[in-house]
Design a protein around this motif. Structure first.
Motif, mmCIF file in Angstrom:
data_model
loop_
_atom_site.group_PDB
_atom_site.id
_atom_site.type_symbol
_atom_site.label_atom_id
_atom_site.label_comp_id
_atom_site.label_asym_id
_atom_site.label_seq_id
_atom_site.Cartn_x
_atom_site.Cartn_y
_atom_site.Cartn_z
ATOM 1 N N THR A 99 0.833 -1.208 0.000
ATOM 2 C CA THR A 99 0.000 0.000 0.000
ATOM 3 C C THR A 99 0.865 1.254 0.000
ATOM 4 O O THR A 99 0.612 2.204 -0.762
ATOM 5 C CB THR A 99 -0.920 0.009 1.237
ATOM 6 N N LEU A 100 1.890 1.262 0.836
ATOM 7 C CA LEU A 100 2.784 2.418 0.900
ATOM 8 C C LEU A 100 3.528 2.613 -0.429
ATOM 9 O O LEU A 100 3.760 3.754 -0.858
ATOM 10 C CB LEU A 100 3.778 2.247 2.050
ATOM 11 N N SER A 101 3.896 1.497 -1.077
ATOM 12 C CA SER A 101 4.555 1.600 -2.382
ATOM 13 C C SER A 101 3.616 2.223 -3.411
ATOM 14 O O SER A 101 4.027 3.083 -4.210
ATOM 15 C CB SER A 101 4.993 0.214 -2.863
ATOM 16 N N SER A 102 2.346 1.813 -3.392
ATOM 17 C CA SER A 102 1.368 2.372 -4.329
ATOM 18 C C SER A 102 1.164 3.868 -4.077
ATOM 19 O O SER A 102 1.022 4.658 -5.014
ATOM 20 C CB SER A 102 0.027 1.642 -4.203
ATOM 21 N N VAL A 103 1.150 4.252 -2.804
ATOM 22 C CA VAL A 103 1.037 5.677 -2.467
ATOM 23 C C VAL A 103 2.232 6.444 -3.020
ATOM 24 O O VAL A 103 2.082 7.547 -3.575
ATOM 25 C CB VAL A 103 0.941 5.860 -0.928
ATOM 26 N N GLY A 104 3.417 5.860 -2.867
ATOM 27 C CA GLY A 104 4.623 6.510 -3.396
ATOM 28 C C GLY A 104 4.557 6.697 -4.898
ATOM 29 O O GLY A 104 4.950 7.746 -5.431
ATOM 30 N N VAL A 105 4.052 5.680 -5.602
ATOM 31 C CA VAL A 105 3.917 5.774 -7.057
ATOM 32 C C VAL A 105 2.930 6.877 -7.427
ATOM 33 O O VAL A 105 3.166 7.669 -8.358
ATOM 34 C CB VAL A 105 3.466 4.425 -7.649
ATOM 35 N N LEU A 106 1.822 6.959 -6.701
ATOM 36 C CA LEU A 106 0.819 7.999 -6.975
ATOM 37 C C LEU A 106 1.376 9.393 -6.703
ATOM 38 O O LEU A 106 1.129 10.337 -7.476
ATOM 39 C CB LEU A 106 -0.429 7.761 -6.121
ATOM 40 N N VAL A 107 2.112 9.542 -5.625
ATOM 41 C CA VAL A 107 2.735 10.837 -5.321
ATOM 42 C C VAL A 107 3.699 11.228 -6.429
ATOM 43 O O VAL A 107 3.724 12.381 -6.885
ATOM 44 C CB VAL A 107 3.463 10.782 -3.962
ATOM 45 N N GLY A 108 4.470 10.259 -6.892
ATOM 46 C CA GLY A 108 5.398 10.526 -7.993
ATOM 47 C C GLY A 108 4.677 10.930 -9.265
ATOM 48 O O GLY A 108 5.107 11.839 -9.974
ATOM 49 N N ALA A 109 3.550 10.254 -9.544
ATOM 50 C CA ALA A 109 2.766 10.600 -10.734
ATOM 51 C C ALA A 109 2.245 12.031 -10.638
ATOM 52 O O ALA A 109 2.249 12.786 -11.622
ATOM 53 C CB ALA A 109 1.607 9.618 -10.890
ATOM 54 N N GLY A 110 1.804 12.415 -9.422
ATOM 55 C CA GLY A 110 1.317 13.776 -9.232
ATOM 56 C C GLY A 110 2.405 14.808 -9.443
ATOM 57 O O GLY A 110 2.184 15.852 -10.097
ATOM 58 N N ILE A 111 3.588 14.544 -8.902
ATOM 59 C CA ILE A 111 4.714 15.476 -9.068
ATOM 60 C C ILE A 111 5.083 15.619 -10.543
ATOM 61 O O ILE A 111 5.299 16.730 -11.042
ATOM 62 C CB ILE A 111 5.927 14.992 -8.249
ATOM 63 N N MET A 112 5.129 14.494 -11.239
ATOM 64 C CA MET A 112 5.487 14.553 -12.669
ATOM 65 C C MET A 112 4.418 15.270 -13.479
ATOM 66 O O MET A 112 4.723 16.003 -14.430
ATOM 67 C CB MET A 112 5.714 13.126 -13.198
ATOM 68 N N VAL A 171 11.748 11.949 -11.219
ATOM 69 C CA VAL A 171 11.102 11.437 -10.010
ATOM 70 C C VAL A 171 10.790 9.944 -10.152
ATOM 71 O O VAL A 171 10.878 9.181 -9.182
ATOM 72 C CB VAL A 171 9.803 12.228 -9.722
ATOM 73 N N ASP A 172 10.432 9.510 -11.367
ATOM 74 C CA ASP A 172 10.057 8.105 -11.589
ATOM 75 C C ASP A 172 11.187 7.137 -11.223
ATOM 76 O O ASP A 172 10.970 6.206 -10.443
ATOM 77 C CB ASP A 172 9.626 7.920 -13.045
ATOM 78 N N PRO A 173 12.415 7.334 -11.742
ATOM 79 C CA PRO A 173 13.488 6.407 -11.342
ATOM 80 C C PRO A 173 13.872 6.537 -9.871
ATOM 81 O O PRO A 173 14.294 5.552 -9.256
ATOM 82 C CB PRO A 173 14.660 6.794 -12.263
ATOM 83 N N ILE A 174 13.718 7.726 -9.295
ATOM 84 C CA ILE A 174 14.048 7.890 -7.878
ATOM 85 C C ILE A 174 13.114 7.042 -7.014
ATOM 86 O O ILE A 174 13.553 6.358 -6.084
ATOM 87 C CB ILE A 174 13.964 9.376 -7.463
ATOM 88 N N ILE A 175 11.820 7.079 -7.335
ATOM 89 C CA ILE A 175 10.849 6.254 -6.588
ATOM 90 C C ILE A 175 11.148 4.776 -6.788
ATOM 91 O O ILE A 175 11.054 3.970 -5.855
ATOM 92 C CB ILE A 175 9.413 6.591 -7.039
ATOM 93 N N SER A 176 11.532 4.410 -8.007
ATOM 94 C CA SER A 176 11.832 2.998 -8.276
ATOM 95 C C SER A 176 13.033 2.533 -7.464
ATOM 96 O O SER A 176 13.079 1.382 -7.018
ATOM 97 C CB SER A 176 12.087 2.785 -9.772
ATOM 98 N N VAL A 177 14.000 3.425 -7.246
ATOM 99 C CA VAL A 177 15.171 3.067 -6.443
ATOM 100 C C VAL A 177 14.764 2.818 -4.994
ATOM 101 O O VAL A 177 15.208 1.841 -4.366
ATOM 102 C CB VAL A 177 16.239 4.186 -6.511
#
Length: 275
Positions: A136-149, A157-163
């Motif tokens: 769940t926390l990973s999905s939240v992180g992905v959504l936050v990254g999508a919003g920033i982008m 931001v996308d590769p940073i979240i993936s790291v």
């Protein structure tokens, strides 16, 4: 089944939207799917009887599967980290809209699973709850990254979240490989202190020494021990009482239920020719 479907959807979505963060999130869910699959494999193999060739049965298949699983996860994470490094150097455009939709579906499914699992107080269910919480926390992180982008166009931001997600996977994979190797190397289980076991055995009435003490793990939660107990006079000592006391104490304190204990005289112990 639900986690597998979400992981597959995120993997396909990550590929189509060019989002490394989604692919990493799918990899994170894959660790949970693998853990559940290993539990099922362990239960199935544990039900197979031992035979004259495999006297311990098939318990170690769980350990071999865990080792393979850990190595594969580390390989997947290595690929993601390499791709992340390349994208940090040269950020690639991500299709943010579909990426957010896929991540949202995954988040909603995980939230539903959390609500269901939260009702139980079982230790096993609690472990599953923590796994899903991580997803769940990973999905939240992905959504936050999508919003920033979406608002800034910072595709780095996308590769940073993936790291970040990959590092979580690496920690779990390394722990899995380490634990599997420890079992295969017949290392002393983490919860066992040999000094305490020796002290426990020496407290048995009539026991004067302990040697050739070995403790190892057969499979998850299945522990074995072998040892030689030296007694003052085997003809006088109540060997059955000694064995019964020691075996019960080993099980009660350390959960060791498979023991092979040899009782010998002080004279025999000093021969030292054969163990």
């Amino acid at each position: 089944m639900l986690t597998s479907t979400i992981a597959l959807a995120e993997a396909v979505g990550g590929w189509l939207t060019n989002s490394l963060a989604l692919l990493s999130d799918a990899g994170h869910m894959l660790t949970d799917v693998s853990a559940m699959a290993l539990s099922l494999v362990a239960l199935w193999f544990a039900g197979k009887p031992a035979d004259v060739k495999k006297t311990y049965g098939y318990y170690r298949m769980e350990i071999l599967s865990a080792l393979l699983n850990g190595v594969l996860l580390m390989g997947i994470t290595g690929f993601i980290l390499y791709e992340a490094w390349e994208r940090v150097r040269s950020p690639a455009q991500v299709d943010v809209g579909p990426m957010a939709i896929v991540a949202s579906v995954g988040l909603l499914a995980n939230l539903g699973a959390l609500g269901f699992l939260h009702r139980s107080h079982s230790m096993n269910v609690r472990g599953a709850f923590l796994h899903v919480l991580g997803d769940t926390l990973s999905s939240v992180g992905v959504l936050v990254g999508a919003g920033i982008m979406a608002y800034t166009g910072w595709y780095v931001v996308d590769p940073i979240i993936s790291v970040v997600i990959s590092l979580v996977i690496v920690i779990g994979a390394v722990r899995l490989v380490r634990d599997a190797v420890d079992v295969l190397m017949e290392a002393v289980p983490a919860h066992v202190d040999l000094a305490q076991i020796k002290e426990l055995m020496l407290r048995a009435e009539g026991v004067t020494a302990v040697h050739d003490l070995h403790v190892w793990t057969i499979s998850s939660g299945v522990y074995a021990l072998s040892a030689h107990l030296v007694v003052q006079d085997p003809m006088v000592c109540n060997n059955d009482a000694i064995l019964s006391a020691v075996k019960h104490d080993l099980f009660d304190r350390f959960g060791i239920d498979h023991t092979t204990i040899q009782i010998e005289s002080e004279t025999y112990a000093h021969l030292g020719e054969v163990h």
